[in-house]
Motif scaffolding. Structure first.
Motif, PDB file in Angstrom:
ATOM      1  N   ALA A   1      33.042  45.749  52.435  1.00  6.62           N
ATOM      2  CA  ALA A   1      33.519  44.425  52.022  1.00  6.62           C
ATOM      3  C   ALA A   1      35.028  44.450  51.812  1.00  6.62           C
ATOM      4  O   ALA A   1      35.588  45.466  51.395  1.00  6.62           O
ATOM      5  CB  ALA A   1      32.819  43.987  50.744  1.00  6.62           C
ATOM      6  N   ASP A   2      35.654  43.334  52.083  1.00  6.32           N
ATOM      7  CA  ASP A   2      37.077  43.210  51.749  1.00  6.32           C
ATOM      8  C   ASP A   2      37.306  42.171  50.656  1.00  6.32           C
ATOM      9  O   ASP A   2      38.422  41.993  50.182  1.00  6.32           O
ATOM     10  CB  ASP A   2      37.937  42.939  52.987  1.00  6.32           C
ATOM     11  N   ILE A   3      36.226  41.509  50.219  1.00  6.96           N
ATOM     12  CA  ILE A   3      36.281  40.615  49.060  1.00  6.96           C
ATOM     13  C   ILE A   3      35.041  40.903  48.216  1.00  6.96           C
ATOM     14  O   ILE A   3      33.926  40.903  48.728  1.00  6.96           O
ATOM     15  CB  ILE A   3      36.293  39.128  49.467  1.00  6.96           C
ATOM     16  N   VAL A   4      35.231  41.148  46.919  1.00  3.81           N
ATOM     17  CA  VAL A   4      34.107  41.330  46.000  1.00  3.81           C
ATOM     18  C   VAL A   4      34.303  40.376  44.831  1.00  3.81           C
ATOM     19  O   VAL A   4      35.413  40.197  44.332  1.00  3.81           O
ATOM     20  CB  VAL A   4      33.955  42.796  45.537  1.00  3.81           C
ATOM     21  N   MET A   5      33.190  39.740  44.421  1.00  2.80           N
ATOM     22  CA  MET A   5      33.219  38.761  43.343  1.00  2.80           C
ATOM     23  C   MET A   5      32.146  39.110  42.321  1.00  2.80           C
ATOM     24  O   MET A   5      31.048  39.522  42.693  1.00  2.80           O
ATOM     25  CB  MET A   5      32.917  37.363  43.884  1.00  2.80           C
ATOM     26  N   TYR A   6      32.481  38.929  41.051  1.00  5.56           N
ATOM     27  CA  TYR A   6      31.528  39.181  39.975  1.00  5.56           C
ATOM     28  C   TYR A   6      31.817  38.262  38.802  1.00  5.56           C
ATOM     29  O   TYR A   6      32.857  37.607  38.738  1.00  5.56           O
ATOM     30  CB  TYR A   6      31.585  40.651  39.533  1.00  5.56           C
ATOM     31  N   GLY A   7      30.868  38.200  37.863  1.00  5.15           N
ATOM     32  CA  GLY A   7      31.021  37.416  36.640  1.00  5.15           C
ATOM     33  C   GLY A   7      30.782  38.301  35.431  1.00  5.15           C
ATOM     34  O   GLY A   7      31.375  39.345  35.282  1.00  5.15           O
ATOM     35  N   HIS A   8      29.894  37.859  34.561  1.00  8.42           N
ATOM     36  CA  HIS A   8      29.368  38.601  33.417  1.00  8.42           C
ATOM     37  C   HIS A   8      30.308  38.712  32.218  1.00  8.42           C
ATOM     38  O   HIS A   8      29.875  38.546  31.087  1.00  8.42           O
ATOM     39  CB  HIS A   8      28.892  39.993  33.845  1.00  8.42           C
ATOM     40  N   THR A   9      31.569  38.984  32.422  1.00  7.15           N
ATOM     41  CA  THR A   9      32.478  39.242  31.300  1.00  7.15           C
ATOM     42  C   THR A   9      32.969  37.968  30.617  1.00  7.15           C
ATOM     43  O   THR A   9      33.505  38.047  29.513  1.00  7.15           O
ATOM     44  CB  THR A   9      33.717  40.046  31.751  1.00  7.15           C
ATOM     45  N   HIS A  10      32.847  36.824  31.279  1.00  2.00           N
ATOM     46  CA  HIS A  10      33.341  35.537  30.785  1.00  2.00           C
ATOM     47  C   HIS A  10      34.869  35.530  30.679  1.00  2.00           C
ATOM     48  O   HIS A  10      35.426  34.685  29.976  1.00  2.00           O
ATOM     49  CB  HIS A  10      32.720  35.176  29.437  1.00  2.00           C
ATOM     50  N   MET A  11      35.530  36.465  31.350  1.00  9.24           N
ATOM     51  CA  MET A  11      36.993  36.530  31.343  1.00  9.24           C
ATOM     52  C   MET A  11      37.493  36.600  32.786  1.00  9.24           C
ATOM     53  O   MET A  11      37.063  37.476  33.546  1.00  9.24           O
ATOM     54  CB  MET A  11      37.470  37.763  30.569  1.00  9.24           C
ATOM     55  N   PRO A  12      38.389  35.691  33.178  1.00  9.15           N
ATOM     56  CA  PRO A  12      38.846  35.687  34.561  1.00  9.15           C
ATOM     57  C   PRO A  12      39.700  36.905  34.900  1.00  9.15           C
ATOM     58  O   PRO A  12      40.413  37.441  34.045  1.00  9.15           O
ATOM     59  CB  PRO A  12      39.670  34.401  34.658  1.00  9.15           C
ATOM     60  N   ALA A  13      39.599  37.329  36.156  1.00  8.67           N
ATOM     61  CA  ALA A  13      40.387  38.462  36.646  1.00  8.67           C
ATOM     62  C   ALA A  13      40.562  38.304  38.144  1.00  8.67           C
ATOM     63  O   ALA A  13      39.666  37.810  38.842  1.00  8.67           O
ATOM     64  CB  ALA A  13      39.683  39.775  36.340  1.00  8.67           C
ATOM     65  N   LEU A  14      41.704  38.718  38.636  1.00  9.47           N
ATOM     66  CA  LEU A  14      41.998  38.653  40.059  1.00  9.47           C
ATOM     67  C   LEU A  14      42.916  39.810  40.417  1.00  9.47           C
ATOM     68  O   LEU A  14      44.000  39.944  39.856  1.00  9.47           O
ATOM     69  CB  LEU A  14      42.671  37.326  40.413  1.00  9.47           C
ATOM     70  N   THR A  15      42.448  40.676  41.321  1.00  4.48           N
ATOM     71  CA  THR A  15      43.226  41.818  41.772  1.00  4.48           C
ATOM     72  C   THR A  15      43.256  41.800  43.294  1.00  4.48           C
ATOM     73  O   THR A  15      42.200  41.733  43.930  1.00  4.48           O
ATOM     74  CB  THR A  15      42.613  43.154  41.309  1.00  4.48           C
ATOM     75  N   VAL A  16      44.453  41.861  43.863  1.00  4.84           N
ATOM     76  CA  VAL A  16      44.599  41.898  45.314  1.00  4.84           C
ATOM     77  C   VAL A  16      45.187  43.244  45.694  1.00  4.84           C
ATOM     78  O   VAL A  16      46.303  43.581  45.291  1.00  4.84           O
ATOM     79  CB  VAL A  16      45.498  40.748  45.820  1.00  4.84           C
ATOM     80  N   GLU A  17      44.401  44.033  46.418  1.00  2.00           N
ATOM     81  CA  GLU A  17      44.841  45.324  46.931  1.00  2.00           C
ATOM     82  C   GLU A  17      44.872  45.224  48.455  1.00  2.00           C
ATOM     83  O   GLU A  17      44.285  44.303  49.020  1.00  2.00           O
ATOM     84  CB  GLU A  17      43.863  46.420  46.476  1.00  2.00           C
ATOM     85  N   PRO A  18      45.525  46.158  49.139  1.00  2.00           N
ATOM     86  CA  PRO A  18      45.616  46.047  50.605  1.00  2.00           C
ATOM     87  C   PRO A  18      44.269  45.950  51.314  1.00  2.00           C
ATOM     88  O   PRO A  18      44.147  45.255  52.317  1.00  2.00           O
ATOM     89  CB  PRO A  18      46.354  47.328  51.000  1.00  2.00           C
ATOM     90  N   ASP A  19      43.234  46.602  50.760  1.00  2.00           N
ATOM     91  CA  ASP A  19      41.930  46.606  51.433  1.00  2.00           C
ATOM     92  C   ASP A  19      40.850  45.813  50.712  1.00  2.00           C
ATOM     93  O   ASP A  19      39.737  45.675  51.226  1.00  2.00           O
ATOM     94  CB  ASP A  19      41.437  48.044  51.616  1.00  2.00           C
TER      95      ASP A  19
END
Length: 160
Positions: free
Chosen positions: A102-120
Motif C-alpha cells: 500500500a502507498d496510503i494507509v488510513m486508521y481511526g481509533h485514537t480520536h486524534m487526527p494525524a497525517l504523515t507523508v513519507e516518500p513511499d
C-alpha cells in the motif's frame, strides 16, 4: 476526485451530516470504524460510494476488519487500527501497509487526527468527527483530493 475520510462517529451523526454538506459533492466516503450499528444510515446519507470497516466498538458487525482497494493507481489499506496498537504508535500499522504494497494507509481509533507523508507511504487518521480527544477537542475529518495526474493531497479539517 474528492474523498471525505471520517472515523469514530459512535452513533452521533450530526457532525458527519455537517461535514457532508460542507464538503459536498463528494466522490467517495471512507469511514474507519466505530459506526455502532449505523452502517446503513451512513451509506444512505453519503450520496456517494462508501468504504467502511468495523472498529473495536462494532460488536456483531458484518463490516470487514480491514479493506484494500485502489484509488486510481494508489493502493489503499484501511483499518480501525486497534489491532495494530495505534494508541502507542503507528509502527506496526506502517509495516503492515508496506508489506501489503500500500502507498496510503488510513486508521481511526485514537480520536486524534494525524497525517504523515513519507516518500513511499501516506499515513492518516481523521480523528473523531463526534468525540474528539486532541487539544481543543474540535471534531475533525480529512478531505483527500486526487488530481487528474493522480497526485494526492490531504488536509485535516475541523468543524467549529
Amino acid at each position: 476526485m474528492r474523498i471525505l475520510i471520517v472515523s469514530d462517529t459512535h452513533k452521533a451523526h450530526g457532525n458527519l451530516e455537517r461535514a457532508l454538506e460542507k464538503e459536498g459533492p463528494l466522490d467517495m466516503l471512507i469511514h474507519l470504524g466505530d459506526v455502532e450499528g449505523k452502517a446503513d444510515y451512513i451509506e444512505a446519507v453519503a450520496g456517494c460510494p462508501v468504504h467502511m470497516v468495523s472498529g473495536n466498538n462494532d460488536f456483531f458487525s458484518d463490516l470487514p476488519w480491514e479493506e484494500e482497494f485502489f484509488i486510481g493507481d494508489h493502493h489503499v489499506f484501511i483499518t480501525h487500527g486497534h489491532g495494530y496498537f495505534v494508541g502507542m504508535n503507528e509502527d506496526r500499522l506502517k509495516a503492515e501497509a508496506r508489506g501489503r504494497g500500500a502507498d496510503i494507509v488510513m486508521y481511526g481509533h485514537t480520536h486524534m487526527p494525524a497525517l504523515t507523508v513519507e516518500p513511499d507511504l501516506i499515513t492518516l487518521n481523521p480523528g473523531s468527527i463526534s468525540y474528539p480527544r486532541q487539544k481543543g477537542r474540535k471534531p475533525s475529518y480529512i478531505l483527500m483530493e486526487v488530481d487528474q495526474d493522480g497526485k494526492v493531497s490531504c488536509e485535516i479539517r475541523y468543524l467549529g
